[in-house]
Scaffold this motif. Sequence first.
Motif, PDB file in Angstrom:
ATOM      1  N   UNK A  34       0.815  -1.206   0.000  1.00 18.85           N
ATOM      2  CA  UNK A  34       0.000   0.000   0.000  1.00 18.85           C
ATOM      3  C   UNK A  34       0.857   1.267   0.000  1.00 18.85           C
ATOM      4  N   UNK A  35       1.944   1.247   0.741  1.00 19.03           N
ATOM      5  CA  UNK A  35       2.791   2.438   0.811  1.00 19.03           C
ATOM      6  C   UNK A  35       3.566   2.688  -0.482  1.00 19.03           C
ATOM      7  N   UNK A  36       3.594   1.686  -1.368  1.00 14.68           N
ATOM      8  CA  UNK A  36       4.265   1.868  -2.655  1.00 14.68           C
ATOM      9  C   UNK A  36       3.359   2.524  -3.690  1.00 14.68           C
ATOM     10  N   UNK A  37       2.045   2.488  -3.431  1.00 12.45           N
ATOM     11  CA  UNK A  37       1.092   3.049  -4.377  1.00 12.45           C
ATOM     12  C   UNK A  37       1.122   4.574  -4.298  1.00 12.45           C
ATOM     13  N   UNK A  38       1.099   5.234  -5.439  1.00  9.53           N
ATOM     14  CA  UNK A  38       1.129   6.698  -5.462  1.00  9.53           C
ATOM     15  C   UNK A  38      -0.054   7.234  -6.257  1.00  9.53           C
ATOM     16  N   UNK A  39      -0.374   8.486  -6.007  1.00 13.46           N
ATOM     17  CA  UNK A  39      -1.470   9.135  -6.736  1.00 13.46           C
ATOM     18  C   UNK A  39      -1.218   9.134  -8.241  1.00 13.46           C
ATOM     19  N   UNK A  40      -0.019   9.524  -8.720  1.00 14.28           N
ATOM     20  CA  UNK A  40       0.209   9.515 -10.174  1.00 14.28           C
ATOM     21  C   UNK A  40       0.006   8.133 -10.802  1.00 14.28           C
ATOM     22  N   UNK A  41       0.397   7.065 -10.091  1.00 13.21           N
ATOM     23  CA  UNK A  41       0.210   5.714 -10.635  1.00 13.21           C
ATOM     24  C   UNK A  41      -1.260   5.476 -10.984  1.00 13.21           C
ATOM     25  N   UNK A  42      -2.133   5.790 -10.027  1.00  9.91           N
ATOM     26  CA  UNK A  42      -3.556   5.493 -10.189  1.00  9.91           C
ATOM     27  C   UNK A  42      -4.196   6.424 -11.209  1.00  9.91           C
ATOM     28  N   UNK A  43      -3.906   7.711 -11.115  1.00  5.72           N
ATOM     29  CA  UNK A  43      -4.527   8.680 -12.017  1.00  5.72           C
ATOM     30  C   UNK A  43      -4.069   8.463 -13.453  1.00  5.72           C
ATOM     31  N   UNK A  44      -2.784   8.185 -13.651  1.00  3.79           N
ATOM     32  CA  UNK A  44      -2.297   7.922 -15.011  1.00  3.79           C
ATOM     33  C   UNK A  44      -2.957   6.682 -15.607  1.00  3.79           C
ATOM     34  N   UNK A  45      -3.160   5.670 -14.769  1.00  4.92           N
ATOM     35  CA  UNK A  45      -3.835   4.457 -15.231  1.00  4.92           C
ATOM     36  C   UNK A  45      -5.261   4.766 -15.665  1.00  4.92           C
ATOM     37  N   UNK A  46      -5.982   5.539 -14.853  1.00  8.58           N
ATOM     38  CA  UNK A  46      -7.369   5.858 -15.179  1.00  8.58           C
ATOM     39  C   UNK A  46      -7.474   6.822 -16.356  1.00  8.58           C
ATOM     40  N   UNK A  47      -6.511   7.736 -16.464  1.00 10.81           N
ATOM     41  CA  UNK A  47      -6.561   8.700 -17.570  1.00 10.81           C
ATOM     42  C   UNK A  47      -6.465   8.009 -18.926  1.00 10.81           C
ATOM     43  N   UNK A  48      -5.761   6.876 -18.957  1.00  8.99           N
ATOM     44  CA  UNK A  48      -5.615   6.125 -20.209  1.00  8.99           C
ATOM     45  C   UNK A  48      -6.780   5.182 -20.471  1.00  8.99           C
ATOM     46  N   UNK A  49      -7.698   5.103 -19.501  1.00  7.43           N
ATOM     47  CA  UNK A  49      -8.832   4.186 -19.620  1.00  7.43           C
ATOM     48  C   UNK A  49      -9.991   4.886 -20.316  1.00  7.43           C
ATOM     49  N   UNK A  50     -10.776   4.130 -21.064  1.00  6.58           N
ATOM     50  CA  UNK A  50     -11.850   4.710 -21.855  1.00  6.58           C
ATOM     51  C   UNK A  50     -13.189   4.819 -21.155  1.00  6.58           C
ATOM     52  N   UNK A  51     -13.283   4.413 -19.881  1.00  6.04           N
ATOM     53  CA  UNK A  51     -14.558   4.483 -19.173  1.00  6.04           C
ATOM     54  C   UNK A  51     -14.944   5.929 -18.845  1.00  6.04           C
ATOM     55  N   UNK A  52     -16.191   6.106 -18.434  1.00  5.66           N
ATOM     56  CA  UNK A  52     -16.708   7.435 -18.118  1.00  5.66           C
ATOM     57  C   UNK A  52     -16.090   7.978 -16.841  1.00  5.66           C
ATOM     58  N   UNK A  53     -16.271   9.289 -16.629  1.00  7.01           N
ATOM     59  CA  UNK A  53     -15.780   9.909 -15.417  1.00  7.01           C
ATOM     60  C   UNK A  53     -16.434   9.334 -14.176  1.00  7.01           C
ATOM     61  N   UNK A  54     -17.726   8.994 -14.275  1.00  4.91           N
ATOM     62  CA  UNK A  54     -18.424   8.404 -13.128  1.00  4.91           C
ATOM     63  C   UNK A  54     -17.827   7.050 -12.771  1.00  4.91           C
ATOM     64  N   UNK A  55     -17.529   6.250 -13.798  1.00  5.27           N
ATOM     65  CA  UNK A  55     -16.918   4.933 -13.563  1.00  5.27           C
ATOM     66  C   UNK A  55     -15.568   5.097 -12.866  1.00  5.27           C
ATOM     67  N   UNK A  56     -14.782   6.048 -13.320  1.00  6.15           N
ATOM     68  CA  UNK A  56     -13.458   6.262 -12.729  1.00  6.15           C
ATOM     69  C   UNK A  56     -13.563   6.736 -11.280  1.00  6.15           C
ATOM     70  N   UNK A  57     -14.543   7.576 -10.992  1.00 10.33           N
ATOM     71  CA  UNK A  57     -14.729   8.033  -9.610  1.00 10.33           C
ATOM     72  C   UNK A  57     -15.182   6.890  -8.710  1.00 10.33           C
ATOM     73  N   UNK A  58     -16.016   5.990  -9.224  1.00 14.46           N
ATOM     74  CA  UNK A  58     -16.392   4.803  -8.461  1.00 14.46           C
ATOM     75  C   UNK A  58     -15.175   3.918  -8.204  1.00 14.46           C
ATOM     76  N   UNK A  59     -14.295   3.854  -9.186  1.00 14.97           N
ATOM     77  CA  UNK A  59     -13.039   3.112  -9.061  1.00 14.97           C
ATOM     78  C   UNK A  59     -12.210   3.685  -7.905  1.00 14.97           C
TER      79      UNK A  59
END
Length: 393
Positions: A115-140
């Motif tokens: 858990x301590x290895x996970x960073x905000x940029x890791x997660x946001x960059x992953x979601x930014x490249x994903x094609x789902x809606x903004x609502x789906x990403x916020x649920x994620x």
Amino acid sequence: MDSNYHIFKKSVQSKGKTVHKWYCYWNDPVDGKMRQKVCKGCKTQAEAYTFVSSLPPLFSRKKITIAKIADGMYIPGGQHIERMEKLGKRYSIETLKGKRFLLKVFLEQFGNLELQELTIPMVIDFLAADGHSGSWKNNFLTVVGEIYEEAPFMGLPYVPIPHFPKFKRNSNKKDVFTTDELNILFDESLWVRLSSEKYAKHPQFNEGHRAIYLMFLCCIECGLRVGEAIGVRVKQFLFEQDMLVVDGFYKHNQLVRTNYNKCGSEDDKKIRVVPLPQNFALIMRQYILENKFAENDYVFQRYNKPIRKWLAEEWFRRAIARSGIEVGNRILTPHSLRYTYITRMRREVAGETVQKIAGHTSLAMTDHYTRAAIPELVEAVRPAVDAANRLFD
């Protein structure tokens, strides 16, 4: 350097001379006895530190991955859900399935990390490249945050939940059709051609266009959501009163029909009625008679079953493409029919009446409708009948 090693300098006799050498000592993790070892070849303190840094760690820390933390999350009857219930949170089976799916996507990407290895940029960059809606990403991101909340119950120290920035919810699906576009889209010959093209190679599977065409016509004529239209049964048509009762919708992911509307529940069904335009009523009455449907039968069927949502969406996409409608930057979906209906009705009907027809809720709206109140609902929306009849004008 492992902090369990300690360096020191001492004097020793070597070949009749006193020399100074660097040593390190530690407490053996097995028997607890103190051990020491010469820092071979080290003449300075810096060299001694370098030597100790190369030694293996005395205590190997067990790695607890994110996958391990999340292993029991969102499982009905599990400890995680029991804790959530103690906090006053209640999840339906459908919600838990959705959260488990989001969790699965997250773990496939980040499950091997701590858990301590996970960073905000890791997660946001992953979601930014994903094609789902903004609502789906916020649920994620909500699911990600709940993993942090679960960690202390796995014996891990508390790790603050990072402040993940939220994604903007998509609002570009609210585009509406013009009058000309509606007349083009609901030219029945268009749907006849679609059916012929779709089943050209396998005509034995062609049940025609009629059910899907009329289902979408119901969406625009009565302002229904697609799930509501798929779930329409014969008894919902009040032909003598020019009304349609909306008392449930078809859940495409479970293949069952509810007896309550969207945002409703078993206790508060949110039932509503909508005006039934006369021309459409004549078409539907004839269609029901021709097919000899009973009052509990679904009206819009394919292969004797309610139309599947994915199939309806496929037909709609093809209809838009073959219609020649200039889409431009708009995103025209089946839900655009409902937006179009509401937009047009608001031109002529009071907002309060349209709100009842659409089934929208707000802080100002306190009425909770039940089937026993249908006569009152009919009278409440009767002023909209004339406007509904002029919808295509």
